[in-house]
Write a protein that holds these residues in place. Structure first.
Motif, PDB file in Angstrom:
ATOM      1  N   GLU A 216      -7.213   1.768   7.154  1.00 54.78           N
ATOM      2  CA  GLU A 216      -6.191   0.726   7.284  1.00 54.78           C
ATOM      3  C   GLU A 216      -6.843  -0.611   7.602  1.00 54.78           C
ATOM      4  O   GLU A 216      -6.419  -1.652   7.111  1.00 54.78           O
ATOM      5  N   GLU A 217      -7.884  -0.567   8.427  1.00 52.99           N
ATOM      6  CA  GLU A 217      -8.591  -1.795   8.795  1.00 52.99           C
ATOM      7  C   GLU A 217      -9.239  -2.435   7.565  1.00 52.99           C
ATOM      8  O   GLU A 217      -9.182  -3.657   7.389  1.00 52.99           O
ATOM      9  N   ALA A 218      -9.844  -1.627   6.703  1.00 49.63           N
ATOM     10  CA  ALA A 218     -10.468  -2.157   5.487  1.00 49.63           C
ATOM     11  C   ALA A 218      -9.414  -2.805   4.590  1.00 49.63           C
ATOM     12  O   ALA A 218      -9.641  -3.878   4.024  1.00 49.63           O
ATOM     13  N   LEU A 219      -8.257  -2.180   4.479  1.00 51.78           N
ATOM     14  CA  LEU A 219      -7.166  -2.747   3.679  1.00 51.78           C
ATOM     15  C   LEU A 219      -6.731  -4.090   4.255  1.00 51.78           C
ATOM     16  O   LEU A 219      -6.603  -5.078   3.528  1.00 51.78           O
ATOM     17  N   GLU A 220      -6.511  -4.140   5.562  1.00 47.06           N
ATOM     18  CA  GLU A 220      -6.070  -5.375   6.205  1.00 47.06           C
ATOM     19  C   GLU A 220      -7.103  -6.481   6.036  1.00 47.06           C
ATOM     20  O   GLU A 220      -6.747  -7.629   5.771  1.00 47.06           O
TER      21      GLU A 220
ATOM     22  N   GLY B 293      -4.537 -12.594   4.532  1.00 44.18           N
ATOM     23  CA  GLY B 293      -5.148 -13.896   4.740  1.00 44.18           C
ATOM     24  C   GLY B 293      -5.090 -14.268   6.215  1.00 44.18           C
ATOM     25  O   GLY B 293      -4.583 -13.515   7.049  1.00 44.18           O
ATOM     26  N   GLU B 294      -5.576 -15.443   6.538  1.00 45.94           N
ATOM     27  CA  GLU B 294      -5.657 -15.868   7.935  1.00 45.94           C
ATOM     28  C   GLU B 294      -4.309 -15.868   8.645  1.00 45.94           C
ATOM     29  O   GLU B 294      -4.201 -15.440   9.772  1.00 45.94           O
ATOM     30  N   ASP B 295      -3.280 -16.390   8.006  1.00 43.51           N
ATOM     31  CA  ASP B 295      -1.976 -16.527   8.650  1.00 43.51           C
ATOM     32  C   ASP B 295      -1.003 -15.432   8.240  1.00 43.51           C
ATOM     33  O   ASP B 295       0.203 -15.601   8.358  1.00 43.51           O
ATOM     34  N   GLU B 296      -1.512 -14.326   7.759  1.00 39.86           N
ATOM     35  CA  GLU B 296      -0.649 -13.249   7.291  1.00 39.86           C
ATOM     36  C   GLU B 296      -0.752 -12.037   8.212  1.00 39.86           C
ATOM     37  O   GLU B 296      -1.765 -11.832   8.869  1.00 39.86           O
ATOM     38  N   SER B 297       0.307 -11.255   8.204  1.00 40.56           N
ATOM     39  CA  SER B 297       0.304 -10.011   8.961  1.00 40.56           C
ATOM     40  C   SER B 297       0.672  -8.872   8.020  1.00 40.56           C
ATOM     41  O   SER B 297       1.133  -9.095   6.901  1.00 40.56           O
ATOM     42  N   LYS B 298       0.504  -7.662   8.504  1.00 40.88           N
ATOM     43  CA  LYS B 298       0.830  -6.480   7.709  1.00 40.88           C
ATOM     44  C   LYS B 298       2.319  -6.481   7.328  1.00 40.88           C
ATOM     45  O   LYS B 298       2.691  -5.998   6.268  1.00 40.88           O
ATOM     46  N   ALA B 299       3.150  -7.056   8.187  1.00 40.79           N
ATOM     47  CA  ALA B 299       4.597  -7.127   7.935  1.00 40.79           C
ATOM     48  C   ALA B 299       4.908  -7.946   6.684  1.00 40.79           C
ATOM     49  O   ALA B 299       5.916  -7.707   6.015  1.00 40.79           O
ATOM     50  N   ASP B 300       4.056  -8.910   6.361  1.00 43.28           N
ATOM     51  CA  ASP B 300       4.268  -9.728   5.155  1.00 43.28           C
ATOM     52  C   ASP B 300       4.161  -8.895   3.881  1.00 43.28           C
ATOM     53  O   ASP B 300       4.653  -9.290   2.831  1.00 43.28           O
TER      54      ASP B 300
END
Length: 131
Positions: free
Chosen positions: A86-90, A95-102
């Protein structure tokens, strides 16, 4: 001191192994759910996929799966990119201002799902997530 290092070493190995099992489990779960819903899931060639994607700077990918709704289809309904973790995917996707929720409609654990369905784009990810 040696005993502490041994314990730490064993703990690290077990933790790494558990992450590996979780990653493999996500792909298998997704494949089972899609096949139960009537889709056909084909695994890509791991070496070919890795070589192709590394040309674009995309790494840490374990495999790619193509999802079809009919065995006669030549165009997949979705592409599932399986990352090592999951960390590799993230690290690769966000991007810098993005979260997984996006990307909640495209991410399931260590899988990045690209739906190619025009009329019902959420269908594939909903099936994978078990919704």
């Amino acid at each position: 001191i040696i005993m502490k290092f041994k314990k730490l070493f064993i703990f690290t190995i077990l933790l790494g192994f558990s992450f590996l099992l979780i990653g493999c489990n996500a792909a298998k779960t997704a494949q089972n759910r899609l096949e139960d819903a009537g889709y056909i899931v084909e695994s890509g060639d791991e070496d070919e996929v890795s070589n192709e994607l590394s040309q674009y700077g995309i790494e840490n990918i374990t495999n790619i799966y193509l999802v079809y709704d009919d065995e006669d289809d030549s165009i997949p309904n979705a592409i599932i990119v399986e990352y090592e973790s999951e960390e590799a995917l993230e690290n690769e996707i966000l991007g810098e201002d993005e979260s997984k929720a996006d990307y909640e409609d495209m991410i399931y654990k260590n899988l990045f799902v690209i739906s190619l369905e025009v009329m019902n784009q959420d269908n594939i990810i909903d099936i994978i997530k078990g919704d």
